[in-house]
Each structure stands twice: as structure tokens, then as C-alpha cells.
Design an enzyme around this catalytic site. Structure first.
Site, PDB file in Angstrom:
ATOM      1  N   GLY A 269       0.817  -1.207   0.000  1.00 41.39           N
ATOM      2  CA  GLY A 269       0.000   0.000   0.000  1.00 41.39           C
ATOM      3  C   GLY A 269       0.853   1.259   0.000  1.00 41.39           C
TER       4      GLY A 269
ATOM      5  N   ASP B  76      -8.364  -1.298   1.307  1.00 44.02           N
ATOM      6  CA  ASP B  76      -8.965   0.033   1.462  1.00 44.02           C
ATOM      7  C   ASP B  76      -9.276   0.700   0.114  1.00 44.02           C
ATOM      8  OD1 ASP B  76      -8.378  -0.508   4.091  1.00 44.02           O
ATOM      9  OD2 ASP B  76      -6.624   0.806   4.165  1.00 44.02           O
TER      10      ASP B  76
ATOM     11  N   GLU C 102     -14.633   2.367   9.674  1.00 46.17           N
ATOM     12  CA  GLU C 102     -13.889   2.604  10.923  1.00 46.17           C
ATOM     13  C   GLU C 102     -13.411   4.060  11.038  1.00 46.17           C
ATOM     14  OE1 GLU C 102     -10.401   0.084  10.895  1.00 46.17           O
ATOM     15  OE2 GLU C 102      -9.632   0.963   9.032  1.00 46.17           O
TER      16      GLU C 102
ATOM     17  N   LEU D 250     -11.299 -10.236   9.591  1.00 45.99           N
ATOM     18  CA  LEU D 250     -12.025 -11.198   8.746  1.00 45.99           C
ATOM     19  C   LEU D 250     -12.024 -10.712   7.300  1.00 45.99           C
ATOM     20  CD1 LEU D 250     -15.228 -12.021  10.821  1.00 45.99           C
ATOM     21  CD2 LEU D 250     -13.354 -13.565  10.257  1.00 45.99           C
TER      22      LEU D 250
HETATM   23  O1  F6P Z   1      -4.883  -0.855   5.315  1.00 46.20           O
HETATM   24  C1  F6P Z   1      -5.548  -2.051   5.516  1.00 46.20           C
HETATM   25  C2  F6P Z   1      -6.125  -2.119   6.916  1.00 46.20           C
HETATM   26  O2  F6P Z   1      -6.806  -3.358   7.046  1.00 46.20           O
HETATM   27  C3  F6P Z   1      -7.025  -0.950   7.289  1.00 46.20           C
HETATM   28  O3  F6P Z   1      -8.295  -1.040   6.712  1.00 46.20           O
HETATM   29  C4  F6P Z   1      -6.986  -1.039   8.784  1.00 46.20           C
HETATM   30  O4  F6P Z   1      -7.241   0.206   9.411  1.00 46.20           O
HETATM   31  C5  F6P Z   1      -5.578  -1.462   9.055  1.00 46.20           C
HETATM   32  O5  F6P Z   1      -5.099  -2.069   7.877  1.00 46.20           O
HETATM   33  C6  F6P Z   1      -5.447  -2.427  10.197  1.00 46.20           C
HETATM   34  O6  F6P Z   1      -4.113  -2.760  10.305  1.00 46.20           O
HETATM   35  P1  F6P Z   1      -3.506  -3.800  11.357  1.00 46.20           P
HETATM   36  O7  F6P Z   1      -3.794  -5.162  10.861  1.00 46.20           O
HETATM   37  O8  F6P Z   1      -2.063  -3.503  11.330  1.00 46.20           O
HETATM   38  O9  F6P Z   1      -4.159  -3.527  12.679  1.00 46.20           O
END
Ligand code: F6P
Length: 362
Positions: free
Chosen positions: A116, A141, A236, A287
Site C-alpha cells: 500500500g 482500502d 472505521e 475477517l
Molecule cells: O490498510 C488495511 C487495513 O486493514 C485498514 O483497513 C486497517 O485500518 C488497518 O489495515 C489495520 O491494520 P492492522 O492489521 O495492522 O491492525
């Protein structure tokens, strides 16, 4: 034009369905070039480059992985070599020289970085140190600039939509308000698309700050029409007008990025207080990143992997593979990074959802 004989590939940042499909496509297509290009897998994102942990990849390593989620190479989101934390609890430090040394020791002609925004930024910093890089945009995302879509998004969307479908059963039977919180960080793509596909009554996204009064009004409006349940799909990163995003502390490492999550509990509390309705919350979390990639993501990831090798073979470094409309192409990494692609509040996606009666709480 110099002949490309050997490339490295790494997967960095959060895992995401389709990573293995990219690795497979890169290895299979590289070995079929004339002359063949050898591929070295770098383990656990940039950590493997810093710590010299790699493995040569041959056809048998990638056979059967197309449908597997996760990444056979491992990944990390604490591996920025310029601010390296790795597995230790020590203070982050600049280990970029170690990474460059590994690159040269392996006699690589270039590096394919699959990840990303953070991964691509790092790739750019390496490019400045003379390392030829190609980027492959990955994230559930779907927020990377320079491409219409990233792989992983469609799979996350399928999980989120399935969850919304399932939540309808309990919501309807128990006359409840069910809130489904999805990921997406600062972009509302997953919430918007899953909410539209799953028939969510309210969709809350970061790009359209909500007014809780309006959210309650739309629930009560449904009740007046005899619809005694409502489904809210919330990203979120959503926030109330004048409010802040809800976070769960921050990531370790120097940049202290916030970890998002938990907004749905605040919304639930407010709705219960204001309407007296019974509200339940489901936070989908990881998930959405797990399991088998959808057919679309496998297709997209395969195209991206093959195109990355084509770019490398032509010495077109500094580019990120991209899909625009129905055409695969590329965009300079420098133009893609830092350009968060967010939902347009006035765009077609939002207008379509509004047209079928969905509220955005505004
Ligand atoms: O960027 C992908 C993502 O899944 C986001 O949607 C989310 O906020 C974040 O990564 C969660 O990251 P981690 O698995 O490091 O808590």
C-alpha cells in the site's frame, strides 16, 4: 537497455487477499521470458531486505497458491528500513544501508514492491538510493492514487457484504438496529460498496461526517413505515460532524500512526439513548483481509504481476502497475503515493445510494 536477469519481490504492509496471486504471476511470467528472469523472494516485507532473509522462487514454490489468502513471503508493517523497528522493542533506526547491501549481494537488477501507500513510499526512497523499483498497489482500502482499483478490495467487499446480508436476519427477527463496522482507514470505499450491495439503511463514511440526530431520524422514519429494524454500515474512519475519528491507540514505531476502530460502539450508545431501540454491534476487523481471494482479485492480481515483470524487462523502473478503465498500464510511483483516493461525497457512488433511500447521516 540493460538486460534484466534477476529481480526481487517483497510483500509489505497489512496482508490482503491476492498477494499470493501476484507472487505466482511474477514468478511464472518471469521464468517464461526470453531469456528467463530469475526471482528472489524477500521474506517479511522490507525486514527480509534489512536482515538478509530471502529465498529463490521457482515454479514449484508458487504452484497451488493462486487461491490462498495471505502471502507465502510473509509481511510486516514495522519494517520501514529508514526507520526500522523489526521484531525488537528497541528504538527505530535507519537500516536502509543494510537493505541496499542485501540488494547488491543478491545481484538483483530490480525490486518489485507489493503493498500500500507506506510500502510504495519506501520503494520511492529506495529509488533515490539507486535501487530500481516497480510498485504493485495492494490494499483492501482501495485508496491508492493512480489506479482505479487495488487488489484485495473486492475480496474484503465480498466478506463485508456477506456479513451485512447475514445481519439482516437477526435485525429483522428481533426488531433491532444492527451496526456493521468495516475497515478502510481514511476512505469509505468498503462501507459504501458493501452498504450499497447489502442494502444498508445508513452508510457512514469518513468523507461525509454524520449528525447522530439525522441517523436516528432515518431509523425512526423506517419504523414509522413499519420497518422495525435498521442496518447501519459504518467505516472505521467515520466521524461525527465536528468530532474525531475513534482510535485504539497507535502503531509502534516512529510515526505513531493511529489504529482506527470502535466508532460503532459510540454510535450504538447514542442511538440507544436517543431512540430506546435495541442496538447491536459487529466489528468485522481482520475477517475482511482473510480467506480465499475472489475471482476478480485473482484476475486483477495476475494481471498486475505479469505487467510488473513486463515493466521490469523493459527497464521501466519507478512505475506502479495500474488499472484504468479496462486497460492495464502504469503510473509513476511518485504520482501515486500521498494521493489518497477517497470517496467523492458528490460522486456517483454516493448519489446512487441516496437515490435508493440510503442515509449518510447528513
Ligand atoms: O490498510 C488495511 C487495513 O486493514 C485498514 O483497513 C486497517 O485500518 C488497518 O489495515 C489495520 O491494520 P492492522 O492489521 O495492522 O491492525
Amino acid at each position: 537497455m540493460s538486460l534484466v536477469k534477476r529481480i526481487g519481490i517483497l510483500t509489505a504492509g497489512g496482508d490482503c487477499p491476492g498477494l499470493n496471486a501476484v507472487i505466482r504471476a511474477v514468478v511464472k511470467s518471469a521464468l517464461r521470458r526470453n531469456p528467463p528472469i530469475q526471482v528472489v523472494g524477500i521474506l517479511d516485507g522490507y525486514s527480509g531486505l534489512v536482515e538478509d532473509r530471502t529465498q529463490p522462487l521457482v515454479e514449484s514454490d508458487v504452484s497451488g497458491i493462486l487461491i490462498r489468502g495471505g502471502t507465502i513471503l510473509g509481511t510486516s508493517n514495522r519494517d520501514n528500513p529508514f526507520n526500522f523497528l523489526g521484531a525488537s522493542n528497541a528504538k527505530p533506526r535507519d537500516r536502509s544501508k543494510d537493505a541496499v547491501n542485501t540488494f547488491h549481494r543478491l545481484k538483483l537488477d530490480g525490486l518489485v514492491a507489493v503493498g500500500g501507500d507506506g510500502t510504495l513510499r519506501c520503494a520511492l526512497d529506495f529509488a533515490k538510493l539507486g535501487i530500481p523499483v516497480i510498485g504493485v498497489p495492494k490494499t483492501i482500502d482501495n485508496d491508492i492514487g493512480g489506479t482505479d482499483v487495488t487488489f484485495g478490495f473486492d475480496s474484503a467487499l465480498a466478506v463485508a457484504t456477506d456479513a451485512v446480508d447475514r445481519l439482516h436476519t437477526t435485525a429483522e427477527s428481533h426488531h433491532r438496529v444492527l451496526i456493521c463496522e468495516v475497515m478502510g482507514r481514511y476512505a469509505g470505499w468498503i462501507a459504501l460498496h458493501a452498504g450499497t450491495a447489502g442494502g444498508g439503511d445508513v452508510i457512514l463514511i469518513p468523507e461525509i461526517p454524520y449528525d447522530i440526530k439525522k441517523v436516528c431520524e432515518s431509523i425512526q422514519h423506517r419504523e414509522k413505515r413499519g420497518r422495525s429494524f435498521s442496518i447501519i454500515v459504518v467505516a472505521e474512519g467515520a466521524k461525527a460532524i465536528g468530532g474525531k475519528m475513534v482510535t485504539q491507540g497507535s502503531y509502534r514505531g516512529a510515526d505513531k500512526r493511529p489504529r482506527l476502530g470502535g466508532i460503532s460502539h459510540h454510535i450504538a450508545e447514542e442511538i440507544e439513548k436517543r431512540t430506546g431501540d435495541e442496538v447491536r454491534v459487529v466489528i468485522l476487523g481482520h475477517l475482511q483481509r482473510g480467506g480465499i481471494p475472489t475471482a476478480y482479485d485473482r484476475w486483477l492480481a495476475t494481471h498486475f504481476g505479469v505487467h510488473a515483470v513486463e515493466l521490469a524487462e523493459q527497464n521501466l523502473w519507478g512505475q506502479m502497475v495500474a488499472l484504468r478503465g479496462i486497460h492495464f498500464g502504469e503510473t509513476p510511483i511518485a504520482e501515486a503515493v500521498g494521493k489518497l483516493r477517497r470517496v467523492d461525497p458528490q460522486g456517483e457512488g454516493v448519489r446512487t445510494a441516496r437515490a435508493v433511500g440510503t442515509s449518510f447521516g447528513d
